[in-house]
Design a protein around this motif. Structure first.
Motif, PDB file in Angstrom:
ATOM      1  N   ALA A   1     -58.193 -14.626  -3.684  1.00 23.27           N
ATOM      2  CA  ALA A   1     -57.486 -15.803  -4.210  1.00 23.27           C
ATOM      3  C   ALA A   1     -57.371 -15.771  -5.732  1.00 23.27           C
ATOM      4  CB  ALA A   1     -58.183 -17.089  -3.774  1.00 23.27           C
ATOM      5  N   ASN A   2     -58.045 -14.831  -6.388  1.00 18.16           N
ATOM      6  CA  ASN A   2     -57.915 -14.712  -7.843  1.00 18.16           C
ATOM      7  C   ASN A   2     -56.454 -14.503  -8.211  1.00 18.16           C
ATOM      8  OD1 ASN A   2     -60.660 -14.925  -8.087  1.00 18.16           O
ATOM      9  ND2 ASN A   2     -61.013 -12.783  -8.689  1.00 18.16           N
ATOM     10  N   SER A   3     -55.984 -15.222  -9.213  1.00 16.80           N
ATOM     11  CA  SER A   3     -54.587 -15.121  -9.629  1.00 16.80           C
ATOM     12  C   SER A   3     -54.455 -15.708 -11.024  1.00 16.80           C
ATOM     13  CB  SER A   3     -53.673 -15.880  -8.656  1.00 16.80           C
ATOM     14  OG  SER A   3     -52.370 -16.041  -9.201  1.00 16.80           O
ATOM     15  N   ASP A   4     -53.578 -15.104 -11.838  1.00 13.73           N
ATOM     16  CA  ASP A   4     -53.341 -15.647 -13.180  1.00 13.73           C
ATOM     17  C   ASP A   4     -52.578 -16.962 -13.122  1.00 13.73           C
ATOM     18  OD1 ASP A   4     -54.718 -13.672 -14.451  1.00 13.73           O
ATOM     19  OD2 ASP A   4     -52.958 -12.473 -14.963  1.00 13.73           O
ATOM     20  N   ALA A   5     -52.080 -17.327 -11.949  1.00 14.88           N
ATOM     21  CA  ALA A   5     -51.453 -18.635 -11.774  1.00 14.88           C
ATOM     22  C   ALA A   5     -52.371 -19.587 -11.000  1.00 14.88           C
ATOM     23  CB  ALA A   5     -50.120 -18.494 -11.030  1.00 14.88           C
ATOM     24  N   GLY A   6     -53.577 -19.111 -10.670  1.00 19.22           N
ATOM     25  CA  GLY A   6     -54.502 -19.920  -9.893  1.00 19.22           C
ATOM     26  C   GLY A   6     -55.654 -20.445 -10.715  1.00 19.22           C
ATOM     27  N   GLU A   7     -56.667 -20.933 -10.012  1.00 18.06           N
ATOM     28  CA  GLU A   7     -57.818 -21.547 -10.675  1.00 18.06           C
ATOM     29  C   GLU A   7     -58.686 -20.491 -11.356  1.00 18.06           C
ATOM     30  OE1 GLU A   7     -60.899 -25.032  -9.393  1.00 18.06           O
ATOM     31  OE2 GLU A   7     -60.768 -23.290  -8.048  1.00 18.06           O
ATOM     32  N   CYS A   8     -58.902 -19.361 -10.690  1.00 13.98           N
ATOM     33  CA  CYS A   8     -59.687 -18.259 -11.243  1.00 13.98           C
ATOM     34  C   CYS A   8     -58.749 -17.088 -11.472  1.00 13.98           C
ATOM     35  CB  CYS A   8     -60.803 -17.863 -10.283  1.00 13.98           C
ATOM     36  SG  CYS A   8     -61.973 -16.638 -10.955  1.00 13.98           S
ATOM     37  N   THR A   9     -58.727 -16.553 -12.691  1.00 11.39           N
ATOM     38  CA  THR A   9     -57.754 -15.528 -13.042  1.00 11.39           C
ATOM     39  C   THR A   9     -58.161 -14.163 -12.507  1.00 11.39           C
ATOM     40  OG1 THR A   9     -58.794 -14.901 -15.136  1.00 11.39           O
ATOM     41  CG2 THR A   9     -57.330 -16.808 -15.172  1.00 11.39           C
ATOM     42  N   LEU A  10     -57.299 -13.197 -12.679  1.00 12.58           N
ATOM     43  CA  LEU A  10     -57.576 -11.825 -12.253  1.00 12.58           C
ATOM     44  C   LEU A  10     -58.677 -11.187 -13.082  1.00 12.58           C
ATOM     45  CD1 LEU A  10     -53.906 -10.572 -11.701  1.00 12.58           C
ATOM     46  CD2 LEU A  10     -55.581 -11.219  -9.952  1.00 12.58           C
ATOM     47  N   ALA A  11     -59.023 -11.817 -14.222  1.00 17.94           N
ATOM     48  CA  ALA A  11     -60.131 -11.334 -15.046  1.00 17.94           C
ATOM     49  C   ALA A  11     -61.421 -12.089 -14.749  1.00 17.94           C
ATOM     50  CB  ALA A  11     -59.767 -11.468 -16.521  1.00 17.94           C
ATOM     51  N   CYS A  12     -61.406 -12.890 -13.676  1.00 17.17           N
ATOM     52  CA  CYS A  12     -62.571 -13.689 -13.289  1.00 17.17           C
ATOM     53  C   CYS A  12     -62.997 -14.657 -14.401  1.00 17.17           C
ATOM     54  CB  CYS A  12     -63.740 -12.795 -12.865  1.00 17.17           C
ATOM     55  SG  CYS A  12     -63.458 -12.015 -11.238  1.00 17.17           S
ATOM     56  N   ARG A  13     -62.003 -15.292 -15.001  1.00 18.25           N
ATOM     57  CA  ARG A  13     -62.220 -16.355 -15.968  1.00 18.25           C
ATOM     58  C   ARG A  13     -61.476 -17.591 -15.483  1.00 18.25           C
ATOM     59  NH1 ARG A  13     -65.423 -13.215 -17.275  1.00 18.25           N
ATOM     60  NH2 ARG A  13     -65.923 -12.357 -19.334  1.00 18.25           N
ATOM     61  N   TRP A  14     -62.036 -18.776 -15.780  1.00 16.82           N
ATOM     62  CA  TRP A  14     -61.350 -19.999 -15.375  1.00 16.82           C
ATOM     63  C   TRP A  14     -60.004 -20.103 -16.090  1.00 16.82           C
ATOM     64  CZ3 TRP A  14     -63.107 -21.717 -11.141  1.00 16.82           C
ATOM     65  CH2 TRP A  14     -64.469 -21.764 -10.852  1.00 16.82           C
ATOM     66  N   ASN A  15     -58.979 -20.525 -15.364  1.00 19.18           N
ATOM     67  CA  ASN A  15     -57.641 -20.712 -15.941  1.00 19.18           C
ATOM     68  C   ASN A  15     -57.598 -22.076 -16.623  1.00 19.18           C
ATOM     69  OD1 ASN A  15     -54.914 -20.759 -16.538  1.00 19.18           O
ATOM     70  ND2 ASN A  15     -54.308 -19.888 -14.572  1.00 19.18           N
TER      71      ASN A  15
END
Length: 413
Positions: free
Chosen positions: A104-118
């Motif tokens: 579910a990691n996504s740069d448009a989601g809650e948790c980014t692809l870098a595992c940082r909060w968006n």
């Protein structure tokens, strides 16, 4: 067999100067049980004690322990192995990760692809939570606001930010403002800025530091032709006369050019069949009122005219006075003896003209002069009206005429 005697323990610490090896020796005095299989006794080495790779010595009856100066396990080259971090995206939060939602990691989601909060300000738009995110530019003109809720101050917010260079800000193309928040000076740049949102009709433009009501044809030859109706005369402002009668003043083509020039325009000259048809539409538009210099007339029928009035003179002139192309169709290909005057802003550009593709016997005649227009006759019963003839006269005049802006030179290409 006699009783076993417990050994006495002596602890000694020996350091080798400069060698970096610290040895701790635990020694016990040999007792009378020497030689038995006592686990506390180290058997004599059969090799040369000086060849030990560890640098420790083995003495008969002595148990020795070597202390390594390292800190735990090491690779074969003596370096300590670092633990391999778990990859972001495995669904577990492994430091330095702040979050990990697996697939579910996504740069448009809650948790980014870098595992940082968006979060707002990171330059990534959290879908459903943020409307925009321009990172460090948030809050600046033309960018996202500080809360990522929408745009900050910008061109198009209907508020004029003069300190940002805006001259106007409108959401309607009819009010002299371009989408770029600068003044519209012609129908051509209105069409270029607003595209299909700009349709044929009445518009305001900004010229000579004043607003001017014009007719924009947004269809002919790709759109962008600018027209003004001009009425030369005086309104008899008699409030006892509900019709406000108009007293016309007739002008030659040269005088008409001068009146149009007040606004930086010129006397209308058709450059294509579509351009002429667009001028007919402007002349017939009753909701489009004429002007006189910088004065807007009220839109009363007595002041206005019709296509024959506005298009009885046009800006097509003999190249050499006294000569003509008698019996030829009146257009730049068939009759080069007549021409449109060069645009002052583009004097080297030869402009095409088109009045008709049908020749008229005896016309255009040689009874012409340098600043004289032909006098054009129209069939007003036809829809749209059509030209039925033109006469070469040295005194062709009219109290009504069309002015145009010469920034659109004709058909595209």
């Amino acid at each position: 067999m006699h009783e076993r005697i417990l050994p006495r323990i002596r602890v000694g610490v020996a350091g080798r100067m400069g060698g970096g090896v610290l040895a701790v020796a635990l020694a016990g005095c040999l007792d009378r049980n020497a030689g038995l299989d006592d686990p506390t006794v180290v058997e004599p080495s059969t090799g040369d004690s000086s060849s030990s790779s560890s640098g420790s010595t083995t003495v008969p009856g002595i148990m020795t322990t070597t202390v390594d100066s390292g800190h735990g396990g090491s690779d074969s080259d003596g370096t300590t192995a670092e633990p391999v971090p778990e990859p972001c995206g495995n669904g577990k939060i492994d430091p330095p990760e702040l979050c990990d939602q697996g697939e579910a990691n996504s740069d448009a989601g809650e948790c980014t692809l870098a595992c940082r909060w968006n979060v707002c300000g990171d330059g990534r738009v959290h879908a459903g939570d943020e409307a925009c995110d321009d990172g460090p530019d948030n809050g600046k003109y033309g960018h996202c606001d500080m809360n990522c809720d929408g745009p900050a101050e910008r061109c198009g917010d209907l508020s004029v930010q003069t300190d940002e260079g805006e001259l106007c800000d409108e959401n309607d193309p009819h009010f002299a403002c371009l989408k770029e928040c600068t003044w519209a000076t012609s129908c051509t740049n209105i069409k270029a800025s607003w595209g299909d949102e700009a349709t044929t009709g009445i518009y305001l433009i900004r010229r000579m530091s004043q607003f001017l009501t014009v007719w924009c044809d947004m269809d002919a030859d790709g759109g962008g032709y600018t027209f003004i109706k001009y009425a030369s005369g005086t309104v008899l402002d008699d409030h006892n006369d509900p019709e406000y009668p108009f007293s016309p003043i007739y002008l030659s083509a040269l005088q008409a050019e001068q009146k149009c020039g007040y606004w930086g325009l010129r006397l209308f000259a058709p450059r294509s069949p579509e351009h002429l048809a667009a001028a007919v539409g402007a002349a017939n538009a009753k909701q489009f009122a004429p002007i006189q210099k910088d004065t807007l007339f009220p839109p009363y029928p007595e002041i206005d005219s019709d296509v024959e009035g506005y298009l009885s003179i046009m800006g097509v002139y003999p190249v050499t006075p006294g000569t003509s192309c008698v019996g030829k169709a009146l257009n730049s290909e068939a009759c080069p003896e007549w021409a449109i005057r060069p645009d002052p802003l583009q004097p080297d550009v030869v402009l095409p003209y088109w009045v008709s593709d049908k020749p008229i016997a005896g016309q255009p005649g040689t009874n012409n002069c340098a600043d004289c227009s032909l006098y054009y006759q129209w069939n007003k019963l036809a829809q749209p009206p059509v030209i039925t003839g033109y006469l070469a006269l040295k005194n062709a005049t009219s109290a009504h005429f069309l002015c145009e802006l010469g920034d659109k030179l004709g058909p595209p290409g």
